[in-house]
Design an enzyme around this catalytic site. Structure first.
Site, short mmCIF file in Angstrom:
data_model
loop_
_atom_site.label_atom_id
_atom_site.label_comp_id
_atom_site.label_asym_id
_atom_site.label_seq_id
_atom_site.Cartn_x
_atom_site.Cartn_y
_atom_site.Cartn_z
N HIS A 160 -2.69 0.69 -2.07
CA HIS A 160 -1.99 -0.51 -2.55
C HIS A 160 -1.62 -0.28 -4.03
O HIS A 160 -2.19 -0.89 -4.93
CB HIS A 160 -2.90 -1.73 -2.38
CG HIS A 160 -2.19 -3.04 -2.42
ND1 HIS A 160 -0.82 -3.15 -2.57
CD2 HIS A 160 -2.66 -4.32 -2.34
CE1 HIS A 160 -0.49 -4.44 -2.58
NE2 HIS A 160 -1.58 -5.16 -2.43
N CYS A 169 -8.12 -8.75 -5.75
CA CYS A 169 -6.68 -8.66 -5.50
C CYS A 169 -6.14 -9.91 -4.82
O CYS A 169 -4.94 -10.19 -4.92
CB CYS A 169 -6.40 -7.44 -4.63
SG CYS A 169 -7.40 -7.40 -3.13
N1 CP Z 1 -2.87 -8.90 -3.31
C1 CP Z 1 -1.92 -8.95 -2.37
O1 CP Z 1 -1.27 -7.95 -2.06
O2 CP Z 1 -1.73 -10.18 -1.83
P1 CP Z 1 -0.83 -10.50 -0.55
O3 CP Z 1 -1.48 -9.86 0.63
O4 CP Z 1 -0.81 -12.00 -0.47
O5 CP Z 1 0.54 -9.93 -0.79
N1 NVA Z 2 -7.86 -4.81 1.64
C1 NVA Z 2 -7.01 -5.96 1.79
C2 NVA Z 2 -6.10 -6.10 0.61
C3 NVA Z 2 -5.18 -7.29 0.67
C4 NVA Z 2 -4.26 -7.36 -0.53
C5 NVA Z 2 -6.22 -5.83 3.08
O1 NVA Z 2 -5.73 -4.73 3.36
O2 NVA Z 2 -6.11 -6.82 3.81
#
Ligand code: CP
Ligand code: NVA
Length: 306
Positions: free
Chosen positions: A129, A264
């Site tokens: 990410h 996050c």
């Molecule tokens: N942190 C983040 O990516 O949030 P969303 O999944 O809401 O985009």
């Molecule tokens: N680890 C989480 C991050 C979300 C922003 C997911 O992949 O759902």
């Protein structure tokens, strides 16, 4: 120019992006949010998983820079199901100037990028990410002004968010200790890649895996993420058992010397983090969310300039 993981862009350019993001944030705080810098650019957002922050921050970013966005959600494109990934990538490349893709397997993103002729940005895969991690570095930088001596600790799942933070610490040189259940450690190839980056940029490895909570020291920042990520719902029962004892709560914060708290989002309140901590005085989670927009504005400017 793609942005699939943090290591796609050199450290000095990443710094340029962060510095530009700071200027853009300051301008917005002065009421100057509209800039005519990406006029005519159209960004497609193709999301196979839900999103609040990533979608809104990218859409706001491009709109404020005078471009436009087109969103396609989980029921529309059917990457590799309705149509081969390579065909979607080639088609999309004929219409728009860039794609922000949120998908499951990282290899799907790589296949998409291999077949696209326009910039592709990773909006989250099961493995990485990078937009989140870059905005997180910005958040740490704006709080501490220098990254060199910042001690961070990640407590939780060894997947996309931790993986990108490992690359971030290795590029930017801040200390990152991490602790995960033994069943949820980051993949070896990610740790190897982070070690290589760390040596390239810092001359030494700056991250460290801890195998028990007694090894935790005092930190400037503690970071956590959900225990059950998007797409892992079927494994929820097992994962929740694995994470017993990994909650970031008030008791843990006092043992860590009251660090800033990062997440996050979305958070599963009462699981990986308590209400008291996420709503408490050390939490910077909504700064992180806001900073996604400023950093992605600077990223978009860079991607189309390069
Ligand atoms: N942190 C983040 O990516 O949030 P969303 O999944 O809401 O985009
Ligand atoms: N680890 C989480 C991050 C979300 C922003 C997911 O992949 O759902």
């Amino acid at each position: 120019m793609n942005f699939l993981t943090l290591s796609d862009i050199d450290k000095d350019i990443l710094w340029e992006i962060l510095k530009r993001a700071r200027v853009l944030k300051e301008l917005r705080e002065q009421g100057i949010s509209r800039l005519d810098v990406l006029s005519g650019k159209i960004l497609a957002l193709i999301f196979e998983k839900p999103s609040t922050r990533t979608r809104l921050s990218f859409e706001t970013a491009i709109l404020e820079l005078n471009g436009s966005a087109i969103f396609m959600g989980p029921n529309e494109v059917g990457l590799g199901k309705r149509e081969a990934i390579c065909d979607v990538a080639r088609t999309v490349s004929r219409y728009v100037h860039g794609v922000v893709l949120r998908t499951f397997a990282h290899k799907n993103l790589l296949e998409f990028a291999d077949n696209a002729t326009i910039p592709v940005i990773n909006a989250l895969t099961d493995s990485f990410h990078p937009c989140q991690a870059l905005a997180d570095v910005f958040t740490i930088w704006e709080r501490f002004e220098s990254l060199d001596r910042v001690r961070t600790c990640f407590i939780g799942d060894g997947n996309n968010v931790l993986n990108s933070l490992l690359l971030a610490s290795s590029i930017f040189g801040f200390q990152l200790d991490f602790i995960t259940p033994s069943t949820q450690r980051p993949a070896k190839d990610v740790l190897d890649r982070a070690s290589d980056l760390s040596i390239k940029y810092n001359g030494r490895v700056v991250f460290k895996e801890l195998d028990n909570f007694k090894a935790l020291g005092n930190y400037d920042v503690v970071y956590t993420d959900v225990w059950v990520s998007m797409g892992q719902e079927a494994e929820a029962e097992i994962k929740l058992k694995d994470f017993m004892g990994f909650q970031v709560n008030q008791d843990l914060l006092s043992k860590l010397g009251h660090p800033l708290v990062m997440h996050c989002l979305p958070a599963h309140r009462g699981q990986e983090i308590t209400d008291e901590v996420i709503d408490g005085p050390y939490s910077v989670v909504f700064d992180q969310a806001e900073n996604r927009m400023h950093v992605q504005k600077a990223l978009l400017e860079y991607i189309w300039r390069s």
